[in-house]
Design an enzyme around this catalytic site. Structure first.
Site, mmCIF file in Angstrom:
data_model
loop_
_atom_site.group_PDB
_atom_site.id
_atom_site.type_symbol
_atom_site.label_atom_id
_atom_site.label_comp_id
_atom_site.label_asym_id
_atom_site.label_seq_id
_atom_site.Cartn_x
_atom_site.Cartn_y
_atom_site.Cartn_z
ATOM 1 C CG ASP A 332 -2.226 0.494 1.172
ATOM 2 O OD1 ASP A 332 -2.097 2.012 0.370
ATOM 3 O OD2 ASP A 332 -3.425 -0.008 1.539
ATOM 4 C CG ASP A 461 -6.945 3.048 -2.850
ATOM 5 O OD1 ASP A 461 -8.257 3.009 -2.936
ATOM 6 O OD2 ASP A 461 -6.493 3.064 -1.678
ATOM 7 C CD GLU A 464 -13.308 6.182 -4.927
ATOM 8 O OE1 GLU A 464 -12.392 6.841 -4.705
ATOM 9 O OE2 GLU A 464 -12.974 4.663 -5.153
ATOM 10 N NE ARG A 569 -11.687 3.668 -3.090
ATOM 11 C CZ ARG A 569 -11.256 4.418 -1.961
ATOM 12 N NH1 ARG A 569 -10.615 3.780 -1.013
ATOM 13 N NH2 ARG A 569 -11.223 5.829 -2.265
ATOM 14 C CG ASP A 585 -10.830 0.828 2.497
ATOM 15 O OD1 ASP A 585 -10.255 0.089 1.570
ATOM 16 O OD2 ASP A 585 -10.616 2.075 2.329
ATOM 17 C CG HIS A 643 -5.499 -4.780 2.266
ATOM 18 N ND1 HIS A 643 -4.237 -4.222 2.180
ATOM 19 C CD2 HIS A 643 -6.271 -3.493 1.908
ATOM 20 C CE1 HIS A 643 -4.075 -3.014 2.261
ATOM 21 N NE2 HIS A 643 -5.412 -2.687 1.936
#
Ligand SMILES: *[C@@H]1O[C@H](CO)[C@@H](O)[C@H](O)[C@H]1NC(C)=O
Ligand SMILES: *[C@@H]1O[C@H](CO)[C@@H](O)[C@H](O)[C@H]1NC(C)=O
Ligand SMILES: *[C@@H]1O[C@H](CO)[C@@H](O)[C@H](O)[C@H]1NC(C)=O
Ligand SMILES: *[C@@H]1O[C@H](CO)[C@@H](O)[C@H](O)[C@H]1NC(C)=O
Length: 944
Positions: A332, A461, A464, A569, A585, A643
């Site tokens: 990450d 990630d 959006e 994502r 998440d 994760h």
């Protein structure tokens, strides 16, 4: 008689429960006065809570003006007016076909169209859909009719059509309540609920799922697509191609109300008639999923909050030492220098040589990259020099100079600056840049970084896109010691993009302006622009993840030269062509384990089969039992990654001996069956279709399957029933009418009869898995990595149907060559057919229908269930030539009826078609009994 009565009751019920079109969906301020001020009806009565009290008077809609061919010109009727904008006086309805796909489009002049590049390949079907219209009243309506049985699969005679610039509504009756899909949301059940009114938001948002209870909030991606199983099992799919903020309401009737705040009603109907055919048709239109690299089907270990490289090495080492098959290390944002893309932090010095070490172990590395680029370091500098574009303000006078002027590189630009993980302000690359400068710069940054750290896959990630603290005077990161108090972005709210008349459920689920809930919450201002002012962020926001995935897949291809895998994502229809997805998440809770089983099935409907959840749970502390069960279930999701979040205790399988043991077992099973899983991906990628599949896909006529949320299939041949409840040591599994063989340890190879069955599932065993009669499953002796497994001999598991027949396929390539098109892609394809003849010759034919030079291990092992006869090992013939069977390693049990043939180099699969034949004496008198087997099958096995 009875039937007629039911029918008239149904008609009566429909009249009584007039669907109400909500006229006051805002969370605050509803009252009779406010309702009537909108020209709507207030009627609170004793209705169930979910029924709108303030609703539109009847007659909302358009009437037919004129018709010319497939175009209907509609005019606003004299019915009630739209409370959220001026009704367009004229709208046009047109129809179009793409093979068997029917498109109905309602628009008004030139309006925004999502800039998505669908292949729109015409699909074929045995069924035909046609449009019928009704202009006999002031409310024009249309229906989409399935020709074979005259069923209206979409019927707008319910009324309610509204078309204004920023509020559009359409409603329909549905032929059944068996609806699946819409996303991205957390659904508590795979089937939708029409018992009341339930509205789901669809607007990409950095929003972790809440699986604890029914929650209709919108998550990371947008999928305006559903599938519906009609009363006779025929199935259709519907896509509404729209990228604005939108919402959908399921309501009694059953009926459906869809609303959006921009674009068009551009609706595509996919006729099926089977669920898998619907998916194939949908994917021929939007595009089929990418083929993941073979290694990317291996097990992945990740966490957020690795302290340094040694921490990574220690955890990967522990998992390897525990003998748990593992292929992939994932890191990450911890590896970056202060969370800046394309940099390595000093605590990760040595990462490049560790990657070499991983590669020597046949392991791979996946790194995370966020879209937001800090505006004061070399990557951004190179972007500016390359004339790359970033999401920007429309006019220079909108720029927040208090922020902009701090950064020499951004000072004289209109770039809209925000705050994400890096310390200083960030800019968001504009992947709709028509000049390609942005895409090329993005790709070159990956190439550049890959020359330092040889990553194999890319995880995108925060796309959006997520922006921290928008419109918030005291954002959460002000209280985070690891993040400076960078000034947040404030959006001017005096514009129709940030404050449209109708904000949608995606805002109202979280409140309204009085509680700081806006469309721009967690993201950029909606008035932003892209593509040199040609695109408005209000329209394109839901496409950001898709646009980033397209460029990132190119970046992966060009930097690695291999096909690898990208996971994203945020997704939108067609994202599966470029990337997989993880379910976000989640939280380390049993509820989240359960909803991830539903989520993975839904994303297969959406054309994104490379999908899975954060195994053992991301937020919160996991625990031994939960983590064990999640590892066991996750082993059956294509994307299989443990994760964890920062600060939570480690939860890799090596932490607990019991979890390590269960994971080893589950992963070995997965690695053994990877040729089957890979073949499913190959087919999905080449022809369209699902990999993980809801049970109803295979048994749509069996109503018991229509709401089975907790079990799923691998293709058409394997059924998986995970343990999802704390303390459970068994699973109540539903087996549809067919023949099912157990693959679980204690019941291996036995036939389990159909219906609800309680299967024992102690933590020390594999979860219940079944293979369907009539199937041949390709597999391989498993090893510690997928690469080592690929070198092992092939095996074939034969699970005959009641007539003693079975079939299956195997697809094989080098696992990493980029697929440009399947016509020229080098791969092998084999079709297996098995026919048992009692007391005679049994035959296994393998047709090598497509071949290449890619090396192929030999097929050494055949395992045949329910073999009803004693085999004559001396009678085995391969293409007519006698072949020696190794009787030391082969066995047959007349009790379990399991025939196991193991002979080194038995069949060379690379040399064309093969027929293996052998004789057996007629079936023994010993009858097969599950009870006897359960004692311990091997004790009864006879070596012949
Ligand atoms: C689906 O099944 C669940 C139980 O697993 C149940 O709670 C739910 O009400 C069912 N949904 C529908 C729409 O029947
Ligand atoms: C909107 O508000 C901004 C300040 O936030 C102001 O500068 C601008 O003039 C306003 N625009 C309109 C159209 O009122
Ligand atoms: C052999 O099995 C295949 C696959 O089930 C079947 O289609 C075929 O009809 C069978 N052939 C014979 C001769 O039974
Ligand atoms: C197998 O059975 C067939 C048909 O009954 C017979 O012709 C053949 O000779 C047998 N083969 C052997 C090796 O026993």
């Amino acid at each position: 008689m009875r039937r007629l009565l039911l029918l008239s009751l149904a008609v009566l019920a429909r009249c009584q429960t007039q669907t109400r079109f909500d006229c006051f969906p805002e969370p605050h301020g509803a009252s009779q006065q406010a309702c009537e001020a909108r020209g709507c009806i207030w009627n609170q009565q004793s209705q169930p809570q979910s029924v709108p009290w303030c609703y539109m008077a009847p007659g909302v809609g358009y009437k037919l003006g004129s018709q010319s061919g497939a175009t209907y010109s509609l005019k606003k009727n004299s019915g009630p007016k739209n409370p959220w904008g001026l009704d367009f006086p004229d709208v046009q309805l047109t129809t179009k076909t793409y093979g068997s796909i029917l498109n109905v489009k309602i628009t008004s002049g030139q309006r925004y169209e999502p800039p998505v590049d669908f292949p729109k390949q015409p699909a074929t079907s045995s069924e035909q859909l046609t449009l019928s219209t009704d202009a006999s009243t002031d409310v024009f309506s249309f229906a989409v009719v399935r020709q074979s049985n005259n069923r209206k699969i979409f019927d707008t005679s319910i009324g309610g059509l509204i078309f204004s610039d920023q509020f559009i509504q359409i409603a329909t009756y549905l032929p059944s309540e068996n609806m699946y899909g819409w996303g991205e949301n957390t659904h508590q059940n795979i089937k939708h609920d029409f018992s009341g009114y339930l509205t789901w938001g669809m607007f990409a948002r950095d929003q972790p799922p809440n699986s604890g209870s029914l929650d209709t909030m919108n998550l990371y991606g947008v999928h305006p697509y559903y599938m519906l199983v009609e009363p006779d099992g025929k199935t259709h799919g519907v896509l509404i191609l729209n990228s604005n903020a939108q919402e959908v309401t399921t309501a009694p009737g059953p009926s459906l109300i869809y609303k959006t705040i921009g674009g068009n009603l551009d609706i595509y109907f996919f006729p099926g008639p089977t669920p898998e055919q619907v998916t194939q048709q949908y994917l021929s239109f939007i595009g089929r999923p990418f083929l993941p690299a073979y290694w990317s089907l291996g097990y992945q270990l990740s966490r957020y909050g690795y302290k340094n490289l040694d921490d990574v090495k220690a955890r990967i080492g522990a998992v390897r030492d525990a003998g748990v098959p593992i292929d992939i290390g994932v890191i990450d944002i911890d590896y970056m220098d202060r969370y800046k893309d394309f940099t390595t932090g000093s605590n990760f010095n040595g990462l490049s040589s560790y990657v070499q070490q991983m590669h020597d172990w046949s392991m791979k590395l996946i790194l995370i990259f966020d879209p937001a680029i800090e505006v004061d370091y070399p990557s951004f500098q190179r972007g500016i020099s390359a004339n790359a574009k970033f999401i920007e303000w429309e006019n220079a006078n909108q720029v927040m100079h208090s922020i902009q002027d701090m950064y020499p590189l951004a000072k004289d630009t209109k770039i809209m600056l925000g705050v994400v993980w890096p310390d200083n302000h960030v800019a968001f690359p504009d992947f709709f840049d028509p000049t390609s400068n942005t895409q090329n710069w993005w790709i070159s940054e990956f190439k550049n970084y890959r020359s330092q750290v040889a990553f194999d896959g890319i995880w995108i990630d925060m796309n959006e896109p997520s922006n921290f603290g928008t419109n918030d005077p005291h954002p959460w990161y002000f209280d985070n010691p690891d993040h400076p108090n960078a000034a947040p972005l404030f959006c001017p709210m005096n514009n129709s993009w940030d404050m449209p008349p109708y904000l949608t459920h995606s805002v109202w689920r979280f409140g309204d302006a009085s509680t700081g809930a806006y469309l721009a919450t967690n993201t950029l201002c909606l008035l932003a622009v892209q593509a040199n002012n040609q695109q408005r962020f209000y329209n394109t926001k839901n496409l950001y993840g898709l646009s980033e995935a397209i460029s990132t897949q190119q970046a992966l291809f060009q930097s690695t030269g291999k096909r690898g895998a990208v996971v994203s994502r945020s997704t939108f229809p067609s994202a599966g062509r470029y990337a997989g997805h993880w379910l976000g998440d989640n939280t380390a809770r049993w509820e989240d384990l359960r909803t991830s089983v539903i989520g993975a099935q839904e994303f297969n409907l959406f054309g994104i089969p490379y999908v899975g959840s954060d195994v053992c749970g991301f937020n919160g502390d996991s625990n031994e039992e939960l983590c064990l069960r999640w590892q066991q279930m996750g082993a059956f999701h294509s994307f299989f990654r443990n994760h964890n979040t920062i600060g939570a205790p480690p939860q890799d399988p090596a932490v607990w001996p019991s979890v390590a043991a269960a994971s080893k077992k589950a992963n070995l099973f997965r690695y053994q069956y990877l040729p089957y899983l890979f073949s499913l991906h190959f087919i999905a990628s080449m022809n369209g279709g699902t990999v993980v599949r809801p049970v109803f896909f295979e048994f749509p006529m069996d109503t018991e399957t229509l709401n089975l949320s907790e079990q799923f299939m691998w293709g058409k041949s394997m059924l998986i029933a995970p343990v999802l409840k704390q303390g459970a040591t068994s699973v109540n599994v539903y087996l549809p009418e067919d023949r099912w063989y157990s693959l679980s340890d204690m019941t291996y190879g036995i036939i389990v009869s159909e219906g609800y069955r309680t299967m024992s599932a102690p933590t020390t065993s594999l979860i219940p898995v079944f293979v369907r009669g009539g199937s041949i499953i390709p597999r391989q002796t498993p090893a510690i990595t997928t690469d080592a497994t690929r070198q092992n001999p092939f095996e074939a598991l034969v699970a005959p149907d009641a007539n003693g027949n079975a079939e299956g396929v195997l697809y094989w390539d080098d696992g990493e060559t980029i697929v440009k098109d399947f016509g020229s892609h080098p791969y092998h394809q084999w079709q297996y057919t098995y026919n048992f003849t009692s007391g005679g010759t049994t035959r296994l034919s393998i047709k090598h229908s497509k071949s290449t030079t890619v090396p192929v291990p030999t097929l050494d092992i055949l395992e045949i269930f329910d073999f009803r006869g004693t085999p004559d090992y001396r009678s085995f013939k391969l293409n007519g030539q006698t072949v020696n069977i190794n009787v030391q390693t082969s066995s047959y049990s007349p009790i379990t009826k399991r025939l196991y043939i193991s002979t080194k180099g038995l069949i060379d699969l690379s040399k064309g078609d093969v027929v293996l034949e052998w004789n057996s004496s007629s079936s023994s008198t010993l009858e097969f009994s599950p009870k006897m087997v359960a004692l311990e099958s091997n004790r009864y096995e006879l070596k012949l």
